[in-house]
Design a protein around this motif. Structure first.
Motif, PDB file in Angstrom:
ATOM      1  N   ILE A  14       0.812  -1.225   0.000  1.00 13.00           N
ATOM      2  CA  ILE A  14       0.000   0.000   0.000  1.00 13.00           C
ATOM      3  C   ILE A  14       0.847   1.276   0.000  1.00 13.00           C
ATOM      4  CG2 ILE A  14      -1.701   1.336   1.319  1.00 13.00           C
ATOM      5  CD1 ILE A  14      -2.980  -1.367   2.086  1.00 13.00           C
ATOM      6  N   PRO A  15       1.870   1.397   0.843  1.00 12.48           N
ATOM      7  CA  PRO A  15       2.615   2.669   0.850  1.00 12.48           C
ATOM      8  C   PRO A  15       3.645   2.826  -0.264  1.00 12.48           C
ATOM      9  CG  PRO A  15       3.454   1.234   2.569  1.00 12.48           C
ATOM     10  CD  PRO A  15       2.270   0.534   1.946  1.00 12.48           C
ATOM     11  N   SER A  16       3.699   1.916  -1.226  1.00 15.49           N
ATOM     12  CA  SER A  16       4.746   1.991  -2.257  1.00 15.49           C
ATOM     13  C   SER A  16       4.663   3.261  -3.104  1.00 15.49           C
ATOM     14  CB  SER A  16       4.717   0.754  -3.145  1.00 15.49           C
ATOM     15  OG  SER A  16       3.496   0.649  -3.820  1.00 15.49           O
ATOM     16  N   VAL A  17       3.495   3.823  -3.289  1.00 16.60           N
ATOM     17  CA  VAL A  17       3.361   5.037  -4.095  1.00 16.60           C
ATOM     18  C   VAL A  17       3.986   6.237  -3.384  1.00 16.60           C
ATOM     19  CG1 VAL A  17       1.108   5.836  -3.258  1.00 16.60           C
ATOM     20  CG2 VAL A  17       1.778   6.261  -5.627  1.00 16.60           C
ATOM     21  N   LEU A  18       4.184   6.138  -2.081  1.00 17.72           N
ATOM     22  CA  LEU A  18       4.736   7.258  -1.321  1.00 17.72           C
ATOM     23  C   LEU A  18       6.257   7.354  -1.407  1.00 17.72           C
ATOM     24  CD1 LEU A  18       2.524   6.897   1.866  1.00 17.72           C
ATOM     25  CD2 LEU A  18       2.178   8.418  -0.090  1.00 17.72           C
ATOM     26  N   SER A  19       6.903   6.345  -2.004  1.00 19.28           N
ATOM     27  CA  SER A  19       8.367   6.376  -2.097  1.00 19.28           C
ATOM     28  C   SER A  19       8.837   6.124  -3.530  1.00 19.28           C
ATOM     29  CB  SER A  19       8.967   5.331  -1.154  1.00 19.28           C
ATOM     30  OG  SER A  19       8.470   4.052  -1.479  1.00 19.28           O
ATOM     31  N   PRO A  20       8.615   7.102  -4.419  1.00 15.80           N
ATOM     32  CA  PRO A  20       9.081   6.923  -5.795  1.00 15.80           C
ATOM     33  C   PRO A  20      10.606   6.974  -5.864  1.00 15.80           C
ATOM     34  CG  PRO A  20       8.204   9.132  -5.504  1.00 15.80           C
ATOM     35  CD  PRO A  20       7.953   8.380  -4.217  1.00 15.80           C
ATOM     36  N   SER A  21      11.141   6.473  -6.951  1.00 10.85           N
ATOM     37  CA  SER A  21      12.592   6.482  -7.156  1.00 10.85           C
ATOM     38  C   SER A  21      13.070   7.910  -7.365  1.00 10.85           C
ATOM     39  CB  SER A  21      12.957   5.656  -8.383  1.00 10.85           C
ATOM     40  OG  SER A  21      12.493   4.345  -8.238  1.00 10.85           O
ATOM     41  N   PRO A  22      14.187   8.279  -6.720  1.00 13.06           N
ATOM     42  CA  PRO A  22      14.744   9.619  -6.967  1.00 13.06           C
ATOM     43  C   PRO A  22      15.173   9.767  -8.424  1.00 13.06           C
ATOM     44  CG  PRO A  22      15.734   8.604  -5.027  1.00 13.06           C
ATOM     45  CD  PRO A  22      14.910   7.549  -5.705  1.00 13.06           C
ATOM     46  N   GLU A  25      17.950   7.597 -10.642  1.00 11.80           N
ATOM     47  CA  GLU A  25      18.159   6.248 -10.107  1.00 11.80           C
ATOM     48  C   GLU A  25      17.205   5.274 -10.777  1.00 11.80           C
ATOM     49  OE1 GLU A  25      18.363   5.659  -5.925  1.00 11.80           O
ATOM     50  OE2 GLU A  25      19.449   7.524  -5.586  1.00 11.80           O
ATOM     51  N   THR A  26      17.647   4.009 -10.837  1.00 15.39           N
ATOM     52  CA  THR A  26      16.829   2.973 -11.433  1.00 15.39           C
ATOM     53  C   THR A  26      15.731   2.580 -10.451  1.00 15.39           C
ATOM     54  OG1 THR A  26      18.750   2.127 -12.610  1.00 15.39           O
ATOM     55  CG2 THR A  26      16.847   0.669 -12.444  1.00 15.39           C
ATOM     56  N   GLY A  27      14.522   2.505 -10.948  1.00 13.00           N
ATOM     57  CA  GLY A  27      13.406   2.109 -10.092  1.00 13.00           C
ATOM     58  C   GLY A  27      12.134   2.029 -10.896  1.00 13.00           C
ATOM     59  N   PRO A  28      11.083   1.540 -10.283  1.00 15.61           N
ATOM     60  CA  PRO A  28       9.823   1.408 -11.012  1.00 15.61           C
ATOM     61  C   PRO A  28       9.197   2.770 -11.303  1.00 15.61           C
ATOM     62  CG  PRO A  28       9.529   0.816  -8.708  1.00 15.61           C
ATOM     63  CD  PRO A  28      10.984   1.050  -8.909  1.00 15.61           C
ATOM     64  N   PRO A  29       8.502   2.869 -12.427  1.00 17.53           N
ATOM     65  CA  PRO A  29       7.799   4.116 -12.740  1.00 17.53           C
ATOM     66  C   PRO A  29       6.705   4.388 -11.706  1.00 17.53           C
ATOM     67  CG  PRO A  29       7.868   2.655 -14.650  1.00 17.53           C
ATOM     68  CD  PRO A  29       8.371   1.880 -13.482  1.00 17.53           C
ATOM     69  N   LEU A  30       6.346   5.641 -11.580  1.00 14.02           N
ATOM     70  CA  LEU A  30       5.333   6.045 -10.596  1.00 14.02           C
ATOM     71  C   LEU A  30       3.990   5.362 -10.853  1.00 14.02           C
ATOM     72  CD1 LEU A  30       4.751   7.758  -8.138  1.00 14.02           C
ATOM     73  CD2 LEU A  30       4.123   9.630  -9.666  1.00 14.02           C
ATOM     74  N   VAL A  31       3.650   5.119 -12.113  1.00 16.08           N
ATOM     75  CA  VAL A  31       2.377   4.465 -12.419  1.00 16.08           C
ATOM     76  C   VAL A  31       2.360   3.033 -11.888  1.00 16.08           C
ATOM     77  CG1 VAL A  31       3.017   3.671 -14.728  1.00 16.08           C
ATOM     78  CG2 VAL A  31       0.632   4.134 -14.202  1.00 16.08           C
ATOM     79  N   VAL A  32       3.491   2.343 -11.938  1.00 20.34           N
ATOM     80  CA  VAL A  32       3.571   0.982 -11.402  1.00 20.34           C
ATOM     81  C   VAL A  32       3.410   1.013  -9.887  1.00 20.34           C
ATOM     82  CG1 VAL A  32       5.074  -1.014 -11.093  1.00 20.34           C
ATOM     83  CG2 VAL A  32       4.923   0.093 -13.317  1.00 20.34           C
ATOM     84  N   ILE A  68      -0.593 -10.184  -9.739  1.00 17.95           N
ATOM     85  CA  ILE A  68      -0.279  -8.988 -10.537  1.00 17.95           C
ATOM     86  C   ILE A  68       0.788  -8.147  -9.841  1.00 17.95           C
ATOM     87  CG2 ILE A  68      -1.189  -6.824 -11.465  1.00 17.95           C
ATOM     88  CD1 ILE A  68      -3.841  -8.362 -11.934  1.00 17.95           C
ATOM     89  N   ILE A  69       0.681  -7.992  -8.511  1.00 11.66           N
ATOM     90  CA  ILE A  69       1.693  -7.239  -7.766  1.00 11.66           C
ATOM     91  C   ILE A  69       3.064  -7.905  -7.922  1.00 11.66           C
ATOM     92  CG2 ILE A  69       2.466  -6.573  -5.454  1.00 11.66           C
ATOM     93  CD1 ILE A  69      -0.502  -6.197  -4.719  1.00 11.66           C
ATOM     94  N   ALA A  70       3.088  -9.227  -7.816  1.00 10.13           N
ATOM     95  CA  ALA A  70       4.364  -9.943  -7.956  1.00 10.13           C
ATOM     96  C   ALA A  70       4.934  -9.783  -9.366  1.00 10.13           C
ATOM     97  CB  ALA A  70       4.179 -11.414  -7.617  1.00 10.13           C
ATOM     98  N   ILE A  71       4.082  -9.822 -10.371  1.00  7.41           N
ATOM     99  CA  ILE A  71       4.549  -9.672 -11.751  1.00  7.41           C
ATOM    100  C   ILE A  71       5.150  -8.287 -11.978  1.00  7.41           C
ATOM    101  CG2 ILE A  71       3.750  -9.469 -14.143  1.00  7.41           C
ATOM    102  CD1 ILE A  71       1.844 -11.832 -13.528  1.00  7.41           C
ATOM    103  N   THR A  72       4.573  -7.255 -11.364  1.00  4.39           N
ATOM    104  CA  THR A  72       5.129  -5.906 -11.555  1.00  4.39           C
ATOM    105  C   THR A  72       6.492  -5.753 -10.880  1.00  4.39           C
ATOM    106  OG1 THR A  72       4.001  -4.993  -9.615  1.00  4.39           O
ATOM    107  CG2 THR A  72       2.852  -4.840 -11.747  1.00  4.39           C
ATOM    108  N   ALA A  73       6.822  -6.625  -9.939  1.00  2.21           N
ATOM    109  CA  ALA A  73       8.127  -6.549  -9.262  1.00  2.21           C
ATOM    110  C   ALA A  73       9.212  -7.331 -10.000  1.00  2.21           C
ATOM    111  CB  ALA A  73       8.000  -7.077  -7.835  1.00  2.21           C
TER     112      ALA A  73
END
Length: 120
Positions: A14-22, A25-32, A68-73
């Motif tokens: 649930i809180p993953s949207v609150l910590s986007p990648s700086p 840096e490599t990280g998931p897009p905000l939409v994911v 679906i959550i696991a696939i996005t990771a």
């Protein structure tokens, strides 16, 4: 037990949207991250419903959303990220697989009791 594991994983998403990648840096897009947060909320609510009512429909929603959550990771396993991130993604993916298998397995049926034998 699988519903509990999935509920905990969903609550963690649930809180993953609150910590986007700086930036830079490599990280998931905000939409994911937003989709994961929304699906985490769906998993948590459906897990509570499944736990309280035993609804097979709610269990299916929990399983599908968790998958679906696991696939996005999974893309994190194939890009240049720190090793601890890959270990965490692998662990969460394994926990998701275990929870789905536990949820979708038929519940054990109680053994039939032997008939009473009366001696006269």
């Amino acid at each position: 037990m699988g519903v509990v594991i999935a509920g905990l994983l969903g609550a963690g998403s649930i809180p993953s949207v609150l910590s986007p990648s700086p930036d830079g840096e490599t990280g998931p897009p905000l939409v994911v991250l937003a989709v994961d947060s929304l699906l985490g909320l769906v998993v948590l609510v459906a897990a509570i419903i499944a736990w309280r009512s035993g609804s097979r429909g709610a269990i299916r929603v929990v399983a599908g959303s968790s998958i679906i959550i696991a696939i996005t990771a999974l893309p994190a396993l194939f890009v240049d990220v720190p090793p601890w991130v890959k270990v965490m993604v692998a662990g969460v993916t394994l926990a998701t697989i275990v929870s789905v298998v536990l949820m979708m397995s038929p519940s054990p049926r109680p053994a039939a009791l032997p008939e009473r034998v009366t001696v006269r």
